[in-house]
Design a protein around this motif. Sequence first.
Motif, PDB file in Angstrom:
ATOM      1  N   TYR A  10      -9.330  -6.094 -10.474  1.00  0.00           N
ATOM      2  CA  TYR A  10      -8.962  -7.376  -9.849  1.00  0.00           C
ATOM      3  C   TYR A  10      -9.702  -7.485  -8.516  1.00  0.00           C
ATOM      4  O   TYR A  10     -10.269  -6.497  -8.022  1.00  0.00           O
ATOM      5  N   PRO A  11      -9.720  -8.688  -7.927  1.00  0.00           N
ATOM      6  CA  PRO A  11     -10.608  -8.925  -6.785  1.00  0.00           C
ATOM      7  C   PRO A  11     -10.475  -7.944  -5.625  1.00  0.00           C
ATOM      8  O   PRO A  11     -11.479  -7.619  -4.988  1.00  0.00           O
ATOM      9  N   CYS A  22      -5.785 -14.772 -11.400  1.00  0.00           N
ATOM     10  CA  CYS A  22      -7.215 -15.028 -11.641  1.00  0.00           C
ATOM     11  C   CYS A  22      -7.714 -14.268 -12.863  1.00  0.00           C
ATOM     12  O   CYS A  22      -8.501 -14.796 -13.643  1.00  0.00           O
ATOM     13  N   CYS A  49       0.428 -10.055  -9.859  1.00  0.00           N
ATOM     14  CA  CYS A  49      -0.175 -11.377  -9.701  1.00  0.00           C
ATOM     15  C   CYS A  49      -1.178 -11.607 -10.829  1.00  0.00           C
ATOM     16  O   CYS A  49      -0.856 -12.181 -11.854  1.00  0.00           O
ATOM     17  N   ARG A  70      -6.402 -10.263   1.489  1.00  0.00           N
ATOM     18  CA  ARG A  70      -6.150 -11.572   0.862  1.00  0.00           C
ATOM     19  C   ARG A  70      -5.641 -11.437  -0.572  1.00  0.00           C
ATOM     20  O   ARG A  70      -4.831 -12.230  -1.015  1.00  0.00           O
ATOM     21  N   CYS A  71      -6.164 -10.467  -1.291  1.00  0.00           N
ATOM     22  CA  CYS A  71      -5.710 -10.270  -2.677  1.00  0.00           C
ATOM     23  C   CYS A  71      -4.413  -9.467  -2.636  1.00  0.00           C
ATOM     24  O   CYS A  71      -4.380  -8.337  -2.185  1.00  0.00           O
ATOM     25  N   ILE A  72      -3.345 -10.073  -3.158  1.00  0.00           N
ATOM     26  CA  ILE A  72      -2.013  -9.480  -3.004  1.00  0.00           C
ATOM     27  C   ILE A  72      -1.580  -8.661  -4.218  1.00  0.00           C
ATOM     28  O   ILE A  72      -0.428  -8.233  -4.296  1.00  0.00           O
ATOM     29  N   GLN A  73      -2.520  -8.420  -5.120  1.00  0.00           N
ATOM     30  CA  GLN A  73      -2.156  -7.725  -6.351  1.00  0.00           C
ATOM     31  C   GLN A  73      -1.517  -6.360  -6.087  1.00  0.00           C
ATOM     32  O   GLN A  73      -0.668  -5.915  -6.835  1.00  0.00           O
ATOM     33  N   CYS A 109      -5.601 -18.877  -7.471  1.00  0.00           N
ATOM     34  CA  CYS A 109      -5.088 -17.773  -6.647  1.00  0.00           C
ATOM     35  C   CYS A 109      -4.099 -18.287  -5.605  1.00  0.00           C
ATOM     36  O   CYS A 109      -4.416 -19.220  -4.867  1.00  0.00           O
TER      37      CYS A 109
HETATM   38  S1  SF4 Z   1      -4.975 -14.444  -8.055  1.00  0.00           S
HETATM   39 FE1  SF4 Z   1      -6.351 -12.695  -8.191  1.00  0.00          FE
HETATM   40  S2  SF4 Z   1      -7.351 -12.595  -6.195  1.00  0.00           S
HETATM   41 FE2  SF4 Z   1      -5.580 -13.893  -5.986  1.00  0.00          FE
HETATM   42  S3  SF4 Z   1      -3.986 -12.510  -5.243  1.00  0.00           S
HETATM   43 FE3  SF4 Z   1      -3.790 -12.653  -7.458  1.00  0.00          FE
HETATM   44  S4  SF4 Z   1      -4.952 -10.907  -8.234  1.00  0.00           S
HETATM   45 FE4  SF4 Z   1      -5.578 -11.215  -6.121  1.00  0.00          FE
END
Ligand code: SF4
Length: 774
Positions: free
Chosen positions: A336-337, A323, A320, A12-15, A374
């Motif tokens: 990051y997440p 957050c 990204c 889910r986290c696309i970083q 996010c």
């Molecule tokens: S906002 Fe944060 S949790 Fe969401 S994709 Fe970007 S880095 Fe990952």
Amino acid sequence: MDQQELRALEHRCIQEEAPECTAACPIHVDGRAFVGHVARGEWPEAWKVLLKTMPFPGILGRICDAPCRRRCKRREAGDPIQIGDLERACVSTPPPASRVLPLPRKGKTVALVGSGLSGLTAAWDLARKGYSIRIFEPGPRLGGPLRAIPVHRLPETALEKELERLAALDVDVHLNVDVAPAQFFEQCIAKHDAVFLSLEAAPSSNWNLERDDAGKIIVDPMAQSTRRPGVYAGGRPDTAGPSPVWQAAEGRWAATSIDRHLQKVSLTAGREKDGPYTTRLFTSLAGVLPLPRMEAADLQAGYSAVEAVAEARRCLQCECLECVKICAYLERFGAYPRKYAREIYNNESIVMGPRQANKLVNSCSLCGLCERVCPEDFAVQDLCLQARRSMVRRGKMPPSAHEFALQDMRFSLSERFRLTRHAPKLSQSTHVFFPGCQLCASNPAQVKRVYAHLIDALPSGVGMMLSCCGAPAYWAGREDEFRSVCDEFLADWKALGQPELVVACSTCFRMFAEHLPQVPTTSIWQLMEETHFPPAAAATAGRVLAIHDPCTTRPYPVIQEAIRRIVKRLGVSAEELTLSRDKTECCGFGGLMQNVNPDLSREVAARRARISPLDYLTYCAMCRDSLAAVGKRALHLLDIAFPDAVGSDPAARPRPGWSERQENRARLRASLVKEYWGERVQAMQEHERITLIIAPEVAELLDQRRILVEDVQRVIYEAEKSGSVVLHPQTGRLKACHRPYRATIWVEYSPAPAGYVVHTAYSHRIEVMGGPRT
Ligand code: SF4
Ligand code: SF4
Ligand code: SF4
């Protein structure tokens, strides 16, 4: 969390998704890292990035047609980054020392017919994998069509240098070979384990290969396989076009297929990301100013080093981190997440040993802003709350994490604060006021003023409930304790005849709305609107204040709107903070962040406080107090709606310390039962009669250490009673300890005529064996 859930979260986290430039590049050069090094003038490092994925940087780096530009994110704010030109500038600088380490020999030989860029790439990749290579080149020198490129673009020395690197591997070169005859082709197949045909560099019309209606050899576009087993091809002008990087890519894909073919494994499995692919990476362009590309002064020579650096500096370094940009907690832990999910999973999986991620799990304020910003709705708060619950269930939650907050909640649920009554002289209630423990702790006088108003405004009967909604237990992951708080509340509420609940705290509102939906709940603000209270107050008219929405109101625009209408009616001009309403930030109290990580909590509040120089107006007691604690002038809306009769400056009111917060609650209860219900106030307990003399700096220290005045009183009371004290021979001070709950509290004190002077106090989790116990 099991492995599958972890994977789903990580996905889910696309970083960590590739930036557009890398995803668009047929051979996936790490454009972001490369351009980043160029921007810092780090040429050897930039070179190394190319060497990692590019077959012959000295060649391809000079002639790459850079299809990445078509997808570069920068093109949405100016021109795309000219990565191809930057590569050329890079490979014009001296290369760093590098060594090619081929894998052990595989005892198999692959024939390569033609030595265009596709053939050379296939040779390079296969030789490094340990295959013996035999190149059959129709011309007098290796390179085929590369030799036709103008020398200002591809100097001969650069080409020869790269070919020398190839020659250092197990490569046997045959020049001036007539590769056109069918016989040559058949022998080639017969004598080698596999064959690659570099179609841009060798005539192929006589070769016995299946062709399409146009007479072209049929080649699978992914595997680069022909219809004859063991024969692969690439670099053909009609598939690779005049694109050098595409020719190199076809050579690379063929090399992968040949390797797989010879290892007898699937040619196609897991190759979805061979060649350009779609990336999910999100990069915000908010605040990015458009910038045009850098033009080289000498077009033929390309960028000078200075020009290249200037061009590279336009790169957005796509990522990204939406957050992390808005959350001090996520920033504090340095990642990051996606990474946090893995850390939390590992933390959970440990049977013994230190749980490195405990602090990570427990420091989140559970405010939910991350999910709101996010692009993939990653909810860190859910991850942390689940982890807390799991730790509690398995007995892995360290008691120190939330002990103080839970004790404070238990105080609110004890007879010292808890109260359930119909309005005075009434035996039924249509409403019941539930001010919440923290408003009572912060400003008990205000609670009394609001209740007095409600009694007037709701003659049908408004009862009073002093208690806690159970948020600390919920935030601490203590599901059983939270459930029992809810059950106790329900019993009290039912005993009152199930009246409509009027709450003054947004956390209470949310707890009831989400966990006790059967209880009709309204916020005091909605009720104030309905009852047209307060009337426009002249005292605040014309004042400009910045509205800070509590994070617990994030899902309730109806409350946020009511606040703005009330504020307007009061004649106050409200300024919106950059992050407000559904994107409002936490004050640092939520989720027990303040208990677990006080430094971070202060930083969160200070960050919030810095957004506007105006005084803040909020409608949560903890938000107001947290902001006040970092020196921000902040008002509670009740300060305006129910102003203090003495006309003090409520925005300057300091945050009451932890002891005062408990005393305020106990005193509020006592004064309410006396004034409204004429009941006798509970007698003081013995230890409460002890008078303490505490200097302001010691009081501050006690507050920081979460040691209550009452706890100090207990320690001294028990010590004096039992005589279990230690005398310091030099200072003459006494030292004693007591364990009122799961912490042992030590107090250093001296008796004085007017009471006991407290010098210092601290607490720890170790139980002193043989010492006094509760
Ligand atoms: S906002 Fe944060 S949790 Fe969401 S994709 Fe970007 S880095 Fe990952
Ligand atoms: S802006 Fe930079 S990182 Fe982003 S796609 Fe373009 S070159 Fe790559
Ligand atoms: S503090 Fe709030 S924004 Fe930050 S991770 Fe926790 S829930 Fe998300």
